[in-house]
Scaffold this active site. Structure first.
Site, mmCIF file in Angstrom:
data_model
loop_
_atom_site.group_PDB
_atom_site.id
_atom_site.type_symbol
_atom_site.label_atom_id
_atom_site.label_comp_id
_atom_site.label_asym_id
_atom_site.label_seq_id
_atom_site.Cartn_x
_atom_site.Cartn_y
_atom_site.Cartn_z
ATOM 1 N N ALA A 159 0.823 -1.205 0.000
ATOM 2 C CA ALA A 159 0.000 0.000 0.000
ATOM 3 C C ALA A 159 0.859 1.258 0.000
ATOM 4 C CB ALA A 159 -0.924 -0.009 1.214
ATOM 5 N N GLN A 189 -5.311 -5.875 2.371
ATOM 6 C CA GLN A 189 -5.381 -6.614 3.622
ATOM 7 C C GLN A 189 -6.492 -6.154 4.563
ATOM 8 O OE1 GLN A 189 -1.554 -7.456 5.456
ATOM 9 N NE2 GLN A 189 -0.523 -7.364 3.468
ATOM 10 N N CYS A 307 -2.744 -2.758 12.340
ATOM 11 C CA CYS A 307 -4.167 -2.689 12.641
ATOM 12 C C CYS A 307 -4.461 -3.270 14.027
ATOM 13 C CB CYS A 307 -5.004 -3.390 11.593
ATOM 14 S SG CYS A 307 -6.769 -2.987 11.752
ATOM 15 N N ASP A 443 4.450 0.374 7.858
ATOM 16 C CA ASP A 443 4.522 -0.375 9.109
ATOM 17 C C ASP A 443 5.926 -0.524 9.691
ATOM 18 O OD1 ASP A 443 1.821 -0.700 8.792
ATOM 19 O OD2 ASP A 443 1.939 -2.764 8.061
ATOM 20 N N LYS A 451 -0.357 1.455 12.868
ATOM 21 C CA LYS A 451 0.129 0.839 11.635
ATOM 22 C C LYS A 451 -1.075 0.330 10.837
ATOM 23 C CE LYS A 451 4.553 -0.435 13.750
ATOM 24 N NZ LYS A 451 5.348 0.581 13.054
ATOM 25 N N ALA A 453 -3.546 0.902 6.962
ATOM 26 C CA ALA A 453 -3.554 1.382 5.581
ATOM 27 C C ALA A 453 -3.948 2.853 5.526
ATOM 28 C CB ALA A 453 -4.510 0.546 4.740
ATOM 29 N N ALA A 454 -4.824 3.271 6.451
ATOM 30 C CA ALA A 454 -5.226 4.673 6.496
ATOM 31 C C ALA A 454 -4.035 5.569 6.823
ATOM 32 C CB ALA A 454 -6.332 4.866 7.529
ATOM 33 N N CYS A 486 -9.086 3.224 12.370
ATOM 34 C CA CYS A 486 -9.379 1.823 12.657
ATOM 35 C C CYS A 486 -10.895 1.647 12.698
ATOM 36 C CB CYS A 486 -8.760 1.414 13.985
ATOM 37 S SG CYS A 486 -8.940 -0.340 14.360
#
Length: 558
Positions: A159, A189, A307, A443, A451, A453-454, A486
């Site tokens: 990502a 993911q 996440c 990450d 950690k 994707a956002a 999240c």
């Protein structure tokens, strides 16, 4: 799967799956050698699982894990001995096959000339010119002349890597960029949580790497292995070298399955699963549907992990299914967390506690999963109570595991990291603290953000802006405020949308009258299920910075 014949006795291949083993047997192979350490990829089958099924088919199996492009003299000698002693023909595999054929090449000069080694490897589809130079240089990789040279090099096509490449291209279309990435598959993911609840199919979370590489960006297929930042040089698999002017490092995170004793041997069976692996998320959904009574255990390891809400997302969605199918009263739901709190940002805890009560979840803090006995269905936890430690054994019918996590091995041993093994960056600019022409995101950095994707979506334009500023192609620098999101899926159709920055500061993207992040919301579920996937595929990975414009730090015209 396809395998590449190197010699009559040895073939090599990329990562194999359980479904490949029967074909391998039918092709006449007698032995299998694994040269890939467990935990390198999110879709990687553990060696223990491969070995178990291979042995059932009468195949010999041997584990010789080698860190990419870190082939040592001991590795070469061990490989030589293994190939000599195992029944033949042998199939050796790693992520792409490069490590396996490199091991063969480094041990082959006793039998073949350098020219024969190069010719055999080329026929098998591998360029080992760098390995031959190393052989001619008494085993040392030559760095005086690079195999490749690019102005901007990006490590990783996940990502962060794809997004930052697209962000650079959107600002500076003429920039020459190469992404170094060994994997042919790119995963969304964040979707695996919903695969584990039957909302998404696994196939909805997958695209080819080639399809997501931005237009005008080159893809150098290979695995980065070592950094020589004083020389602006990277070593990749096959002993090849890459020169750069500016470097962006975003390799993701390593899942340390092996740190939990017995886990690798039982993942995907005996009721043991994890939404953190592509092939296991469907098994989660299978277990959830089939469990009518018994004990369901969900674990969360020490931080940091990617996440941090995902361990409990699996618990909420599973419990929601049992609740709606009126079997929740027959199922003992247990949450075992190494930490001391349910969620790190206190503003979101009250809403989560309502669901803990609704599903009658028993919460256990300061519990770290250290072992799993799949056949006996026993999970072993280390319990810390002040200065006292004890061990607690827990029976289960279903166990959802989240493994400990760390930076990839080649990052941990590099000169780029801090004392804890994470890439050492300025948390605002994401520029390396020591090497000014290196940036990092995602990450593997030591920035104290979630950690997710956002987070990478917000970091990518910051890195793009600051890298171009360093190259004299941007008038201003940008800052990253630690934003992460999240979406806590507390039930099918409702999400607690946690959004926060550095220090746990709440950072809502929407007015509270649209989405109140402190309460479960149907609109937040719509965002998670319907909007975030296209925002990811069509926005973030395409350089369209929807709701991700970077904040300016300085302006050269000031």
């Amino acid at each position: 799967m396809t395998f590449k014949r190197v010699t009559p006795e040895l073939s090599v291949s990329a990562q194999i799956t359980l479904n490949d083993l029967q074909h391998i047997k039918e092709q006449g192979f007698k032995s299998i050698v694994c040269n890939r350490p467990d935990g390198e990829g999110a879709d990687q089958i553990s060696f223990a699982a491969i070995e178990k099924q291979a042995n059932n088919l009468g195949l010999n199996c041997h584990y010789l894990p080698v860190v990419s492009s870190k082939v040592t003299d001991d590795d070469i000698k061990n490989f030589e001995n293994i190939v000599r002693d195992l029944p033949k023909p042998i199939l050796a595999y790693c992520r792409t096959g490069t490590r396996s054929i490199t091991l063969w090449a480094m041990s082959a000069p006793k039998t073949y000339s350098h020219e024969e080694i190069l010719n055999l490897s080329q026929k098998a589809g591998y360029d080992l010119s760098g390995v031959i130079r190393r052989l001619k240089n008494n085993g040392e990789t030559q760095i005086s002349k690079a195999d490749f040279s690019y102005p901007i090099v990006i490590i990783g096509a996940g990502a962060g890597g794809v997004a930052v490449a697209a962000s650079i291209k959107s600002r500076s279309p003429e920039s020459e960029i190469v992404i170094i990435e060994p994997n042919e598959i790119h995963y969304y993911q964040p979707g695996w949580t919903l695969v584990g609840r039957g909302v998404f199919t696994p196939e909805q979370t997958v695209k080819t790497t080639a399809s997501v590489i931005p237009d005008g960006v080159k893809w150098l297929k290979g695995a980065a292995a070592a950094f020589i930042p004083d020389e602006n040089l990277i070593i990749i698999d096959g002993c090849r070298t890459v020169k750069y002017e500016h470097l962006v490092v975003c390799p993701g995170i390593k899942l340390d399955w092996h740190k939990i004793d017995g886990l690798s041997e039982t993942l995907g069976e005996n009721g043991v699963t994890s939404n953190y692996r592509y092939d296991l998320a469907p098994y989660t959904w299978e277990l959830v549907q089939n469990l009518k009574k018994g004990k369901a255990v969900f674990s969360q390891p020490p931080m940091p992990i990617k996440c941090a809400g995902a361990p409990q997302k699996a618990m909420y969605l599973s419990s929601d299914y049992w609740f709606k199918n009126k079997v929740i009263n027959n199922i003992d739901v247990e949450f075992y967390n190494k930490g001391e709190v349910l969620f790190g940002v206190k503003e979101y805890v009250p809403a989560l506690l309502e669901y803990i009560k609704k599903y009658d979840v028993n919460m256990n803090f300061n519990h770290e999963l250290i072992a799993v006995d799949g056949k006996q269905k026993i999970a072993t936890f280390k319990v810390v109570n002040g200065e006292n430690e004890s061990v607690e054994k827990v029976k289960f019918d279903m166990l959802h595991v989240v493994p400990p996590q760390s930076a990839p091995d080649f990052i941990k041993v590099s000169p780029l990291v801090d004392e804890n093994g994470w890439i050492d960056v300025d948390q605002s600019t994401l520029q390396h603290k020591k090497f000014s022409n290196i940036f990092a995101l995602g990450d593997a950095t030591n920035a104290p953000n979630a950690k997710t994707a956002a987070a990478a979506r917000m970091q990518a334009p910051v890195v793009a802006t600051n890298l171009l500023y360093a190259r004299g192609l941007s008038k201003y620098q940008a800052i990253y405020n630690g934003y992460g999101s999240c979406p806590l899926t507390v039930e099918l159709g409702k999400v607690v949308l946690a959004e926060f920055g550095y220090g746990g500061k709440v950072m809502n993207s929407f007015p509270s009258w649209i989405i109140n992040g402190k309460r479960p919301s149907r609109l937040a579920w719509l965002l998670k299920e319907k909007l975030l996937p296209p925002i990811y595929w069509l926005g973030m990975l395409k350089g369209r910075e929807w709701m991700a414009k970077p904040e300016k730090l300085s302006d050269k015209s000031d």
